[in-house]
Design a protein around this motif. Structure first.
Motif, short mmCIF file in Angstrom:
data_model
loop_
_atom_site.label_atom_id
_atom_site.label_comp_id
_atom_site.label_asym_id
_atom_site.label_seq_id
_atom_site.Cartn_x
_atom_site.Cartn_y
_atom_site.Cartn_z
N ALA B 130 6.39 2.81 -1.76
CA ALA B 130 4.96 2.55 0.20
C ALA B 130 6.82 1.51 0.54
O ALA B 130 6.37 2.19 1.63
CB ALA B 130 4.38 1.66 -0.09
N THR B 133 9.30 4.28 1.94
CA THR B 133 8.99 5.20 2.23
C THR B 133 8.65 4.64 3.84
O THR B 133 9.07 5.21 4.56
CB THR B 133 7.82 5.97 1.71
OG1 THR B 133 7.94 6.49 0.60
CG2 THR B 133 6.93 7.23 2.79
N PHE B 359 3.36 8.06 2.05
CA PHE B 359 2.96 7.09 1.62
C PHE B 359 1.66 6.95 1.88
O PHE B 359 0.53 6.09 0.79
CB PHE B 359 3.20 6.27 2.58
CG PHE B 359 2.59 5.56 2.76
CD1 PHE B 359 3.10 3.62 2.91
CD2 PHE B 359 1.51 5.40 4.64
CE1 PHE B 359 2.52 2.87 2.88
CE2 PHE B 359 0.83 3.72 4.48
CZ PHE B 359 1.55 2.40 3.66
N ASN B 360 0.38 8.27 2.49
CA ASN B 360 -1.31 7.89 2.19
C ASN B 360 -1.76 8.30 0.90
O ASN B 360 -2.65 7.97 0.36
CB ASN B 360 -1.70 8.10 3.42
CG ASN B 360 -1.59 10.24 3.10
OD1 ASN B 360 -1.58 10.55 2.41
ND2 ASN B 360 -1.34 10.73 4.88
N TRP B 363 -0.24 4.69 -1.60
CA TRP B 363 -1.08 3.87 -1.17
C TRP B 363 -2.57 4.43 -1.48
O TRP B 363 -3.51 3.27 -2.05
CB TRP B 363 -1.11 3.57 0.86
CG TRP B 363 -2.51 2.41 0.78
CD1 TRP B 363 -3.64 3.20 1.34
CD2 TRP B 363 -2.54 1.56 0.86
NE1 TRP B 363 -4.29 2.44 1.12
CE2 TRP B 363 -3.92 0.87 1.13
CE3 TRP B 363 -1.52 0.13 0.65
CZ2 TRP B 363 -3.69 -0.38 1.40
CZ3 TRP B 363 -1.73 -1.19 0.55
CH2 TRP B 363 -3.14 -1.38 0.64
N THR B 388 -4.79 5.59 6.77
CA THR B 388 -3.59 5.33 6.28
C THR B 388 -2.59 5.51 6.80
O THR B 388 -1.68 5.33 7.23
CB THR B 388 -3.43 5.72 4.62
OG1 THR B 388 -4.72 5.04 3.89
CG2 THR B 388 -1.84 4.58 4.01
N GLY B 392 0.56 3.46 8.39
CA GLY B 392 1.74 4.23 8.06
C GLY B 392 2.29 4.22 9.72
O GLY B 392 3.26 3.95 9.75
#
Lengths: 66, 553
Positions: B130, B133, B359-360, B363, B388, B392
């Motif tokens: 995370a 990224t 990433f989302n 996470w 997110t 992000g």
């Protein structure tokens, strides 16, 4: 849902027609742009290739996929 | 330099692209109804859609600019990144690893680590991924703003905020589906927008044979000068290329980086998932026809005083990344300039969308649901994915401003992949193919691998030790140090994981069914005609790879 290839076809067709059109207008005006190899009229043939590619994508992906 | 001027037509082409991708995001929103749609694109994609997205997630503008510039700097050795440094790993993923990934119905690579090992290994990797990224996404944004400011004279803030807001809008609306759709659009824009540079460059030089004839011998071969690092542009030996790039960095990235692997998870069935990286491999092998050819053309033009072509200078140093934009300015008239800039913009934005969609997912599933809200409902996870995405993007913008005030952060970013992915590949390889590897072995091996890679980077960066200790060679470039550091990090993780596993508690075998070779039903492709089998296309791809390497030996 419409296939992604349909949308690719739309974008290539629209951009291709714009570039091809600019190339034809430029060629007919007789003035070459100030770029290297402008005498090859890259907008005409490259815009033409994009237009044909766009049409082919549209023709073969008219129907929504399941 | 004077900025590249844009005409009304060029602006119109750029505006059409922005309107198009926002419209696409809006159209796809009605097909994004639950978390599976948002994070996995409904797992409905064909192998062609997933395959092109798999490739495009890696084919960002930063990569195109950087690799064209690297070709100018190092010569044809850069093709190793596309051929031996990518294809074997992609084929290995498709043929051997995908059955374990896809069959376990996981949402992410850290999700596999949870099933195969334990929660702490998953969280360690999820946090590392995370952070990596979102930082890469921010650096991507920074690089885009820098390019637009340098070459077009656009406002740094305006160009960054508009593109970040556009990406946030369409990813928030329809998640991975819109990210994948825009990646495919980007694939075509890059080919139509940038391949013409190489074509016109070759025409100006006088043909492809003339291109190879006019670059130094160290620049126009792949392997024949790899025995002595002093004889090739990259100053690396064949051992560094094969072990560092071809094995560790390549396998570490292509088989474990969730950003690309997520595209294969979105495929509609196992065969399509297996074909995803195999299809991508054919297109990957073609990318050098843009970046390598353009880089060599730029090198020839810059070394011929009659052409008037020169790369930009930043503070007395050559800006190699300026090669591709300067070639666009050289060859492209009104209209085509707009197309070329749109291709670069699409590359930057799709790269950012890819990072933020990975990433989302990590996470939401591997940090939020694993540690914070274990009983989250479908609706809540979907909501969290959208929130997110925006968070992000905001962190990315913050990172971009950080990078602006601290430009040397770019140097660190190039090394991040060897910190996270190289040791992870050892963990995944052992996890998938060796039954007796334990959760403790995996966790401590991974931690030691990541830590040692980071320490080696710092040690060379701050000159505590010489890079030649890592490369075992007196002559070595930064790139060679990168390759060898990745190899050592992988080896440390690999050895420690095995040693610790010998003395620690193993997971019950029944918990590993479907996750490890030997406890998972083999995929034999029985009933599928030979010409439709993934292994057949993998073999075909391998043959093309071998032929290319022989031609340019």
């Amino acid at each position: 849902m419409k296939s992604i290839w349909f949308f690719v076809g739309i974008l290539l067709l629209v951009l291709g027609v714009l570039i091809l059109g600019a190339g034809i207008v430029g060629m007919m005006s007789g003035e070459l742009p100030p770029t290297v190899l402008a005498n090859l009229h890259p907008r005409v043939w490259w815009g033409g290739i994009m237009t044909i590619a766009g049409i082919l994508f549209l023709v073969f992906n008219r129907k929504p996929r399941a | 330099m004077a900025s590249i001027g844009l005409s009304v037509l060029d602006w119109l082409i750029i505006a059409i692209y922005f309107a198009f991708i926002l419209g696409l995001g809006y159209y796809l929103k009605k097909f994004t109804k639950n978390q599976e749609d948002f994070f996995m694109a409904g797992r409905k994609n064909s192998m062609w859609v997933a395959g092109l997205a798999f490739l495009s997630a890696n084919l960002g503008a930063l990569e195109l600019l950087g690799m064209t510039g690297n070709t100018f700097k190092y010569g044809m050795y850069v093709a190793h990144f596309y051929w031996v440094g990518a294809i074997p790993a992609m084929l290995f993923l498709g043929v051997y690893m995908m059955p374990f990934y896809y069959s376990s119905r996981i949402h992410s690579v850290p999700g596999y680590l949870k099933l195969r090992f334990d929660e702490k290994t998953r969280v360690l990797n999820a946090i590392a991924f995370a952070v990596m990224t979102v930082l890469v996404s921010g650096i991507n944004l920074y690089a885009m703003a820098l390019v637009l400011h340098t070459f077009l004279g656009w406002s740094w803030d305006v160009s960054m905020w508009i593109s970040a807001a556009t990406v946030a809008a369409y990813v928030t609306m329809s998640g991975l589906l819109s990210a994948i759709f825009t990646e495919i659009v980007q694939f075509f824009l890059i080919w139509f927008g940038l391949f013409l540079v190489s074509i016109l460059g070759v025409v100006e030089i006088g043909g492809i044979d003339e291109v190879f004839a006019r670059v130094p011998a160290a620049y126009n071969t792949l392997w024949s000068t790899s025995g002595d690092p002093a004889q090739n542009g990259m100053m690396v030996t064949w051992g560094g290329i094969i072990l560092g790039l071809g094995f560790v960095l390549s396998f570490g990235y292509w088989t474990t980086d969730f950003l690309v692997v997520q595209r294969a998870f979105s495929a509609k069935d196992l065969r399509s998932a297996r074909m995803t990286p195999i299809i991508a491999s054919f297109f990957k092998m073609a990318v050098p026809f843009i970046v390598i050819v353009a880089g060599l053309v730029a090198y020839i033009l810059a070394n011929d005083s009659t052409t008037g072509f020169a790369l930009l200078q930043d503070g007395g140093q050559v800006n190699y990344d300026s090669a591709l934009p300067l070639l666009i300015a050289r060859y492209y008239p009104e209209g085509l300039i707009g197309l070329g800039i749109t291709a670069l913009l699409a590359g930057f934005m799709a790269g950012q969308a890819g990072n933020v969609s990975a990433f989302n997912t990590v996470w939401t599933y591997d940090i939020y649901r694993a540690l914070i809200k274990k009983d989250a409902s479908d609706e809540h996870l979907l909501w969290m994915g959208r929130v997110t995405t925006i968070v992000g993007i905001i962190i990315s913008v913050g990172t971009a401003y950080w990078a602006k005030s601290f430009p040397s952060i770019m140097d660190y970013m190039q090394a991040i992949f060897s910190w996270v992915n190289a040791p992870l590949f050892a963990t995944m390889l052992l996890g998938m193919f060796v039954v007796w590897i334990t959760p403790a072995g995996a966790f401590w091996g991974l931690l030691a691998g990541m830590g040692s890679s980071f320490l080696m980077f710092l040690a060379v960066k701050f000159q505590w030790i010489s890079g030649s200790i890592i490369t075992m060679s007196d002559n070595s470039s930064d790139m060679a140090v990168n390759f060898w550091r990745a190899w050592w990090a992988w080896l440390i993780c690999f050895v420690l994981t095995i040693v610790i596993s010998l003395f620690t508690k193993k997971k019950p075998r029944e918990e590993l069914v479907g996750l490890v070779k030997g406890l998972t039903a083999e995929v034999h492709d029985t009933g599928i005609p030979f010409l439709r089998r993934p292994a057949f296309y993998a073999l075909l791809s391998l043959i093309v790879l071998i032929i290319l390497n022989i031609i340019y030996w």
